[in-house]
Every structure is written in C-alpha cells, then in structure tokens.
Design an enzyme around this catalytic site. Sequence first.
Site, PDB file in Angstrom:
ATOM      1  CB  SER A 230      -0.731   0.072   1.327  1.00  0.00           C
ATOM      2  OG  SER A 230      -1.455   1.289   1.455  1.00  0.00           O
TER       3      SER A 230
ATOM      4  CE1 TYR B 273      -3.780  -2.102   5.379  1.00  0.00           C
ATOM      5  CE2 TYR B 273      -3.386  -0.117   4.535  1.00  0.00           C
ATOM      6  CZ  TYR B 273      -3.492  -1.237   4.246  1.00  0.00           C
ATOM      7  OH  TYR B 273      -3.638  -1.539   3.192  1.00  0.00           O
TER       8      TYR B 273
ATOM      9  CG  ASP C 186      -7.748  12.438   5.753  1.00  0.00           C
ATOM     10  OD1 ASP C 186      -7.202  11.084   5.376  1.00  0.00           O
ATOM     11  OD2 ASP C 186      -9.066  12.562   5.653  1.00  0.00           O
TER      12      ASP C 186
ATOM     13  CE  LYS D 262      -1.590  -4.360   3.431  1.00  0.00           C
ATOM     14  NZ  LYS D 262      -2.017  -5.466   2.622  1.00  0.00           N
TER      15      LYS D 262
END
Length: 324
Positions: A117, A141, A285, A145
């Site tokens: 990702s 997360y 974000d 990865k």
Amino acid sequence: MKIAVIGGAGYIGSHTVRELLDCGHEVAVFDNLSSGLTQNLFPEASFFKGDILNVASLHQFLSDFKPQGIVHLAAFKAAGESMIAPEKYSVNNITGSLNIINEAVACGVSYFVFSSSAAVYGTPEYMPIDENHPINPENYYGYTKFAIEGFLSWYDKLKGMKFAALRYFNAAGYDVQGRITGLEKNPANLIPLVMEAITGKRAELLVFGNDYNTPDGTGVRDYVHVNDLAIGHSMAFDQLQKTNESFIVNLGVQQGTSVLDVIKAAEKISGKKVPYRIVERRLGDTDSVIADPTKASKSMGWKAKYSDLDTLIKTTWHAYEANK
Ligand code: WQD
C-alpha cells in the site's frame, strides 16, 4: 501457472482472480469469508474455505494445490481502526502473513505477489511519490504492510522465494464487464460512501475538510481502477518469471481527483444528488497523495486503462444498481 489467491473472495482479490483466469492461469482461492463473499467466487477457480491463522489449513490447501505462485491479499485495511486496535492488525496482517510466507516456502512456491500500500510512505515529502520516497507510515496498518515487505525481502535472500510488492494507491471501481458486483460489507473509502449517500443507505456524506491546499480545498487522491490493479498482478507474475528478481512498484495513475470531483462525477452519472456536509478534517489526512507509476510502466509495461474518473464512478454505480 498454478496460482493460489489468498483473500480471493474479497474486493481486489476477486478482480485479480478474474484477471488471472482470463490470462489462462489455473487458480485456487483461499479465503475465510470474513470480508470476502461467495458471490465473488468463480466456478473456474477452486475454493478452499480456511483462515490464514490456521497453519494446518493453509498447509493442507497449499500442499494439495501445489501452486507455483501466490497472491496474498488477506488483510485488514482500515487505517483508522489499526490505530485503535493494533493487536488485531498484528495478529491478522503480520502473524497471518508470516504463516503464509512460511507455508509458501515449505510447499515450494517460487513467486509471491503481495498486496502492499501507498500507506507505507506516510505524509508525502514530495510529489509524485516514487518508490524511493522515504518510508514513514503514519498508521499501524501501513506499518504492517512495510513489515511484510521486509519479511519477503529476507525470505528472498534466505530461501530464494521471489516476490513483487505492489503498493496500491486508492483502489476504486468495479469490474468494467460487470462480472463482479459483490459490495464490500463495511466500506470505509470515499467512493462507496458517496454511493451509499446517493442510494439513501446513509443520510449524508461527510466531507472531511475544504480548507486543504488543493484547487477546490478538498483532499486530492490518486484513484486507480481495480481492473488495472488486477492486471498489475498478472503482469507481476510475468515479470517475476522473466527476470527471477524481486521488485517493489507503485500502482497509481499520477492523476489527482478531489472529493468534490468525485461528488460531481457521481451526480452526473447517477442523475441524483449526493447529500453532503463539510465537516472538520479527519485525523491523519493530508492535502494530496499522488503516485509516480513510472517504474511499473517501464519495468512491467503496466499502464492504467480504466482509471479515468468516469469509468471509476460508472462501474461502481453499476455495482450498486445491481444490488438494488
Ligand atoms: C479519500 C479522500 C478523505 C471518506 C485509504 C487508506 C490508505 C489506502 C487507501 C489501503 C480523503 C475523503 C473520505 C469520507 C471524505 N488503503 N473522505 N469523506 O484515506 O486516501 O486512503 O485508502 O491500502 O491506506 O488510508 O482513502 O477513501 O478514506 O479518502 O471526505 O467519508 O476522501 O478525507 O481526502 P485515503 P479514503
């Protein structure tokens, strides 16, 4: 080639299975159906219901099917949740992946294609983001990865299993031929949430901030069509077979689309209004995230065919219409 797709009943998994079958591969799916759907399975691919945390079932599946290649997409992927429940991500994403990698080596698998990702990069330091961009995941997360990429690289050195890590940007869309319409059970990404707002499944879409440093103030992302991602997986096997060298590539299209662009396109295509409200920015974000896909294009000849905004939204809208 005989290819086992772990997580093959899921969203990206089912599109990948379809593409591998279309390319003439013999495919078997392993999935625990926790987020995958039987509706997403194809009769041409055999199916084994099993869990990556159950080593015995993985062993049975791989030793019976004896694949030359594995695609691994069996992971939890909600970045926000991974910050609240890291244990869940450690067990499933890390322990589960190590189980697959160990069993792959034990069963003589030559090629391993891993669903990685853009989350490994964290907040962009420059753009577009190429594969040399610093690695600084901002959620657990993304760290899982990156950790798995590291395990794969060690197993390449120590055991000779060759891998491709595909760093997806924002996966979106549904099969352009309409062959896959199983909707994700709990979508957390923008485009499915826009669809849910249009169809009345949710009262409104919350737009997380309109004061970003972007042309219209809303977040800009690099949306890549799931059929293009699926094609990337089959090309990754071709590339591994051709060169017998492991590699890491971005799969994105270097095209920025804002939240408002998505809303406008969805309104145009569906002919309906998207009820939405601007709210505070979402934690973690960033303004824009855009890929540099030059490496995928130069090394494996990958070029997105379906990732224009119209196709992304149209195919998603068709899948939602098919579920009415
Ligand atoms: C896209 C844009 C939001 C929902 C995530 C993961 C990342 C990767 C891809 C897997 C942003 C805005 C969203 C909403 C909104 N996953 N938005 N209202 O955050 O770019 O990336 O998916 O590898 O790791 O973090 O995707 O679809 O959540 O958001 O305004 O209800 O839409 O702020 O600008 P994101 P997203």
